[in-house]
Write a protein that holds these residues in place. Structure first.
Motif, PDB file in Angstrom:
ATOM      1  N   ARG A 106      15.277  36.859  -1.185  1.00 33.94           N
ATOM      2  CA  ARG A 106      14.836  35.860  -0.212  1.00 33.94           C
ATOM      3  C   ARG A 106      14.260  34.623  -0.931  1.00 33.94           C
ATOM      4  NH1 ARG A 106      17.239  35.740   4.411  1.00 33.94           N
ATOM      5  NH2 ARG A 106      17.792  37.869   4.954  1.00 33.94           N
ATOM      6  N   ALA A 107      13.509  34.869  -2.001  1.00 31.49           N
ATOM      7  CA  ALA A 107      12.940  33.765  -2.784  1.00 31.49           C
ATOM      8  C   ALA A 107      14.044  32.920  -3.412  1.00 31.49           C
ATOM      9  CB  ALA A 107      12.018  34.308  -3.865  1.00 31.49           C
ATOM     10  N   LEU A 108      15.093  33.606  -3.900  1.00 33.21           N
ATOM     11  CA  LEU A 108      16.226  32.885  -4.489  1.00 33.21           C
ATOM     12  C   LEU A 108      16.954  32.062  -3.420  1.00 33.21           C
ATOM     13  CD1 LEU A 108      18.077  32.256  -6.874  1.00 33.21           C
ATOM     14  CD2 LEU A 108      19.359  34.337  -6.331  1.00 33.21           C
ATOM     15  N   LEU A 109      17.091  32.642  -2.223  1.00 32.15           N
ATOM     16  CA  LEU A 109      17.744  31.917  -1.127  1.00 32.15           C
ATOM     17  C   LEU A 109      16.981  30.634  -0.792  1.00 32.15           C
ATOM     18  CD1 LEU A 109      19.981  31.881   1.025  1.00 32.15           C
ATOM     19  CD2 LEU A 109      18.450  33.201   2.509  1.00 32.15           C
ATOM     20  N   GLN A 110      15.648  30.730  -0.753  1.00 31.74           N
ATOM     21  CA  GLN A 110      14.828  29.542  -0.493  1.00 31.74           C
ATOM     22  C   GLN A 110      14.995  28.496  -1.592  1.00 31.74           C
ATOM     23  OE1 GLN A 110      13.106  28.800   2.253  1.00 31.74           O
ATOM     24  NE2 GLN A 110      13.815  30.745   3.135  1.00 31.74           N
ATOM     25  N   LYS A 111      15.112  28.972  -2.819  1.00 36.50           N
ATOM     26  CA  LYS A 111      15.289  28.064  -3.967  1.00 36.50           C
ATOM     27  C   LYS A 111      16.620  27.309  -3.859  1.00 36.50           C
ATOM     28  CE  LYS A 111      15.471  28.171  -9.065  1.00 36.50           C
ATOM     29  NZ  LYS A 111      16.883  27.835  -9.296  1.00 36.50           N
ATOM     30  N   LEU A 112      17.687  28.050  -3.547  1.00 37.31           N
ATOM     31  CA  LEU A 112      19.000  27.421  -3.406  1.00 37.31           C
ATOM     32  C   LEU A 112      19.032  26.437  -2.236  1.00 37.31           C
ATOM     33  CD1 LEU A 112      21.481  30.396  -4.061  1.00 37.31           C
ATOM     34  CD2 LEU A 112      20.514  28.776  -5.687  1.00 37.31           C
ATOM     35  N   ARG A 113      18.303  26.782  -1.165  1.00 37.96           N
ATOM     36  CA  ARG A 113      18.242  25.904   0.001  1.00 37.96           C
ATOM     37  C   ARG A 113      17.612  24.559  -0.361  1.00 37.96           C
ATOM     38  NH1 ARG A 113      15.993  29.317   3.753  1.00 37.96           N
ATOM     39  NH2 ARG A 113      17.934  29.726   4.872  1.00 37.96           N
ATOM     40  N   LYS A 114      16.630  24.575  -1.298  1.00 42.60           N
ATOM     41  CA  LYS A 114      15.971  23.331  -1.730  1.00 42.60           C
ATOM     42  C   LYS A 114      16.848  22.521  -2.685  1.00 42.60           C
ATOM     43  CE  LYS A 114      11.241  25.068  -1.254  1.00 42.60           C
ATOM     44  NZ  LYS A 114      10.019  25.508  -1.977  1.00 42.60           N
ATOM     45  N   GLU A 115      17.654  23.227  -3.481  1.00 38.02           N
ATOM     46  CA  GLU A 115      18.469  22.528  -4.484  1.00 38.02           C
ATOM     47  C   GLU A 115      19.625  21.746  -3.855  1.00 38.02           C
ATOM     48  OE1 GLU A 115      19.777  25.088  -7.622  1.00 38.02           O
ATOM     49  OE2 GLU A 115      17.758  25.421  -8.419  1.00 38.02           O
ATOM     50  N   ASN A 116      20.258  22.331  -2.859  1.00 44.57           N
ATOM     51  CA  ASN A 116      21.421  21.670  -2.238  1.00 44.57           C
ATOM     52  C   ASN A 116      21.476  22.002  -0.749  1.00 44.57           C
ATOM     53  OD1 ASN A 116      22.995  20.598  -4.683  1.00 44.57           O
ATOM     54  ND2 ASN A 116      22.718  22.750  -5.247  1.00 44.57           N
ATOM     55  N   ASP A 117      21.983  21.052   0.040  1.00 46.03           N
ATOM     56  CA  ASP A 117      22.208  21.323   1.466  1.00 46.03           C
ATOM     57  C   ASP A 117      23.328  22.352   1.594  1.00 46.03           C
ATOM     58  OD1 ASP A 117      20.300  19.464   2.221  1.00 46.03           O
ATOM     59  OD2 ASP A 117      21.751  17.812   2.221  1.00 46.03           O
ATOM     60  N   PRO A 118      23.168  23.321   2.515  1.00 47.87           N
ATOM     61  CA  PRO A 118      24.203  24.354   2.653  1.00 47.87           C
ATOM     62  C   PRO A 118      25.504  23.792   3.237  1.00 47.87           C
ATOM     63  CG  PRO A 118      22.585  24.555   4.398  1.00 47.87           C
ATOM     64  CD  PRO A 118      22.066  23.502   3.462  1.00 47.87           C
ATOM     65  N   ILE A 119      26.590  24.443   2.924  1.00 50.94           N
ATOM     66  CA  ILE A 119      27.886  24.101   3.522  1.00 50.94           C
ATOM     67  C   ILE A 119      28.114  25.077   4.682  1.00 50.94           C
ATOM     68  CG2 ILE A 119      30.381  24.026   3.146  1.00 50.94           C
ATOM     69  CD1 ILE A 119      29.731  23.316   0.205  1.00 50.94           C
ATOM     70  N   ILE A 120      28.210  24.527   5.880  1.00 50.99           N
ATOM     71  CA  ILE A 120      28.372  25.349   7.084  1.00 50.99           C
ATOM     72  C   ILE A 120      29.843  25.284   7.519  1.00 50.99           C
ATOM     73  CG2 ILE A 120      27.558  25.723   9.455  1.00 50.99           C
ATOM     74  CD1 ILE A 120      25.060  24.010   8.645  1.00 50.99           C
ATOM     75  N   PHE A 121      30.442  26.455   7.705  1.00 50.45           N
ATOM     76  CA  PHE A 121      31.847  26.460   8.141  1.00 50.45           C
ATOM     77  C   PHE A 121      32.041  27.498   9.263  1.00 50.45           C
ATOM     78  CE2 PHE A 121      31.521  29.339   4.572  1.00 50.45           C
ATOM     79  CZ  PHE A 121      32.292  30.440   4.936  1.00 50.45           C
ATOM     80  N   GLU A 122      32.899  27.123  10.173  1.00 47.77           N
ATOM     81  CA  GLU A 122      33.212  27.964  11.329  1.00 47.77           C
ATOM     82  C   GLU A 122      34.461  28.785  10.995  1.00 47.77           C
ATOM     83  OE1 GLU A 122      33.422  27.314  16.168  1.00 47.77           O
ATOM     84  OE2 GLU A 122      34.118  25.721  14.831  1.00 47.77           O
ATOM     85  N   TYR A 123      34.256  30.056  10.710  1.00 53.96           N
ATOM     86  CA  TYR A 123      35.393  30.880  10.279  1.00 53.96           C
ATOM     87  C   TYR A 123      36.221  31.388  11.459  1.00 53.96           C
ATOM     88  CZ  TYR A 123      32.171  34.797  11.190  1.00 53.96           C
ATOM     89  OH  TYR A 123      31.293  35.671  11.761  1.00 53.96           O
ATOM     90  N   VAL A 124      35.568  31.545  12.636  1.00 50.99           N
ATOM     91  CA  VAL A 124      36.271  31.790  13.904  1.00 50.99           C
ATOM     92  C   VAL A 124      35.553  30.987  14.963  1.00 50.99           C
ATOM     93  CG1 VAL A 124      37.114  34.104  13.300  1.00 50.99           C
ATOM     94  CG2 VAL A 124      34.885  33.855  14.396  1.00 50.99           C
ATOM     95  N   PRO A 125      36.170  30.646  16.052  1.00 49.49           N
ATOM     96  CA  PRO A 125      35.500  29.837  17.064  1.00 49.49           C
ATOM     97  C   PRO A 125      34.159  30.437  17.490  1.00 49.49           C
ATOM     98  CG  PRO A 125      37.828  30.017  17.584  1.00 49.49           C
ATOM     99  CD  PRO A 125      37.566  30.944  16.438  1.00 49.49           C
ATOM    100  N   GLY A 126      33.104  29.622  17.321  1.00 48.64           N
ATOM    101  CA  GLY A 126      31.756  30.032  17.728  1.00 48.64           C
ATOM    102  C   GLY A 126      31.012  30.858  16.711  1.00 48.64           C
ATOM    103  N   LYS A 127      31.667  31.201  15.592  1.00 49.16           N
ATOM    104  CA  LYS A 127      31.012  32.000  14.541  1.00 49.16           C
ATOM    105  C   LYS A 127      30.931  31.178  13.245  1.00 49.16           C
ATOM    106  CE  LYS A 127      30.661  35.961  16.803  1.00 49.16           C
ATOM    107  NZ  LYS A 127      29.368  36.660  17.029  1.00 49.16           N
ATOM    108  N   PHE A 128      29.722  31.136  12.677  1.00 49.88           N
ATOM    109  CA  PHE A 128      29.499  30.294  11.492  1.00 49.88           C
ATOM    110  C   PHE A 128      28.977  31.126  10.325  1.00 49.88           C
ATOM    111  CE2 PHE A 128      29.192  27.526  15.147  1.00 49.88           C
ATOM    112  CZ  PHE A 128      29.869  26.388  14.743  1.00 49.88           C
ATOM    113  N   GLN A 129      29.292  30.660   9.143  1.00 55.04           N
ATOM    114  CA  GLN A 129      28.698  31.200   7.911  1.00 55.04           C
ATOM    115  C   GLN A 129      28.087  30.037   7.122  1.00 55.04           C
ATOM    116  OE1 GLN A 129      31.472  33.564   5.646  1.00 55.04           O
ATOM    117  NE2 GLN A 129      31.334  35.303   7.073  1.00 55.04           N
ATOM    118  N   TYR A 130      27.058  30.381   6.334  1.00 46.60           N
ATOM    119  CA  TYR A 130      26.313  29.365   5.583  1.00 46.60           C
ATOM    120  C   TYR A 130      26.460  29.652   4.085  1.00 46.60           C
ATOM    121  CZ  TYR A 130      24.105  28.166  10.028  1.00 46.60           C
ATOM    122  OH  TYR A 130      23.887  27.759  11.330  1.00 46.60           O
ATOM    123  N   LEU A 131      26.961  28.660   3.403  1.00 48.65           N
ATOM    124  CA  LEU A 131      27.155  28.796   1.949  1.00 48.65           C
ATOM    125  C   LEU A 131      26.030  28.040   1.228  1.00 48.65           C
ATOM    126  CD1 LEU A 131      28.800  29.532  -0.584  1.00 48.65           C
ATOM    127  CD2 LEU A 131      30.124  27.448  -0.233  1.00 48.65           C
TER     128      LEU A 131
END
Length: 388
Positions: A106-131
């Motif tokens: 979780r700490a690493l996830l917070q660190k990555l969130r501060k370093e770069n804006d996430p890339i959000i993509f819709e893999y199926v209609p209405g469903k998203f994943q966050y890179l």
């Protein structure tokens, strides 16, 4: 007007200006590289997200060579893929030990969130994943490069400054040494005449007391000439009784100053032999006593005492003068520093050099209180005497 001085000044400012421009260009170039690689890495992550989306939606007829190749080629950028609820789906280029701990991941996830804006993509209609992705080692290196560059520049500037300062001091030392030797030479001519007149006075049976006092002053002039002639050269030292050498200068000064100054001298009865240059040591005591009397404005108590222990011989000069603020304890030994309206501020600087450079001792303000007085301390190590 000194045109050569103005030219040197202009040259210095041109060099400083050119250096500033070069540094600015280097930093700007580094920032440009950093921005370029940052954008390149984001483009790679967008391709990675597209490849991930293709893989999720693939069927039996979907060609997977290119998506799998894109996913496999990322070996440097740390990645965490999450769903809309921030639950970790998959990771890449992250230490397994971190993933075994919920708090660490979780700490690493917070660190990555501060370093770069996430890339959000819709893999199926209405469903998203966050890179979420971090910086590669190349980006991290470029990030700290300006700091390293500035540090190198500061160190280089320090080296240049020290070189310039030491060169300037060496030039000044040569100038002072030349002036001192010339002063000694100039004093020598009238001094020879005074010695001749002194002999005539003795032959004419002038009052012996008067002759004796004049003879003391002539001897003193010879000592002063000897001091000036020694500046700029390595003085010879030999074992001397420091008590006797100090007392001789003290007694001479005592007889030459106002009776409003109460002089006192304390020392052990036995001799203390240490390597000394008598003329320069006399100069040290004279400077210290005169400074003390100036601080008292010619009225007060002045004590010189000599103490010893197993390792050191100490000379303590105490006065009841105006005192020295604590902030000036070190500054008073700097060349040119003075609190007097008249004077060049060279006395204590010269004294420090005689004590520390020529006699390997130490000099400092032992104690001082504004309005009450000052005690100065000069230390000589007794081990030097044993080796001498």
């Amino acid at each position: 007007m000194d045109f050569s001085y103005d030219k040197r000044n202009i040259t210095r400012w041109i060099i400083i200006g050119a250096s500033f421009v070069i540094i600015t260009l280097i930093l700007w170039n580094t920032y440009t590289f950093f921005t370029y690689f940052k954008n390149e890495e984001r483009a790679k992550m967008e391709y990675w997200a597209d490849a991930q989306k293709t893989l999720i939606n693939a069927d039996d007829n979907t060609p997977l060579d290119l998506p799998l190749k894109i996913l496999a080629r990322n070996t440097t950028i740390p990645i965490i893929l999450t769903n809309e609820r921030d639950s970790i789906i998959s990771t890449s280029n992250i230490d397994e030990r971190i993933l075994q701990s919920e708090n660490a991941s979780r700490a690493l996830l917070q660190k990555l969130r501060k370093e770069n804006d996430p890339i959000i993509f819709e893999y199926v209609p209405g469903k998203f994943q966050y890179l979420y992705y971090g910086n590669s080692s190349l980006i991290n290196t470029l990030k700290y490069y300006p700091v390293a560059l500035l540090l190198i520049i500061v160190l280089f500037g320090g080296v240049v400054y020290n070189f310039y300062r030491s060169t300037k001091m060496a030039t000044q030392n040569k100038l002072w040494a030349g002036m001192a030797k010339e002063t000694a030479h100039q004093i020598g001519t009238p001094l020879s005449s005074l010695i001749g007149w002194l002999e005539i006075m003795k032959a004419d049976n002038v009052d012996p007391v008067t002759v004796a006092e004049i003879e003391k002053d002539v001897t003193r002039l010879q000592v002063i000439t000897d001091r000036f002639s020694k500046i700029g050269s390595e003085p010879a030292v030999e074992k001397k009784n420091i008590i006797e050498e100090t007392a001789e200068t003290f007694d001479y000064l005592k007889s030459r100053f106002s009776k409003q100054v109460e002089f006192s001298f304390k020392a052990p009865k036995k001799p203390i032999m240490i390597p000394l240059n008598a003329a320069l040591h006399s100069w040290t005591i004279e400077n210290m006593v005169k400074n003390a009397i100036d601080a008292m404005r010619g009225r007060g108590k002045l004590m010189v005492r000599i103490e010893e222990d197993a390792r050191q011989v100490k000379i303590l000069i105490s006065d009841t003068g105006k005192g020295i603020p604590k902030t000036q304890f070190r500054r008073i030994f700097e060349p040119g520093f003075t609190t007097k309206k008249r004077g060049w501020g060279l006395g204590l600087s010269l004294t420090k050099r005689i004590v520390e450079d020529y006699h390997k001792g130490k000099i400092k303000v032992l104690h001082s209180e504004p309005g009450k007085g000052t005690t100065m301390q000069i230390c000589f190590r007794k081990e030097l005497a044993d080796r001498g």
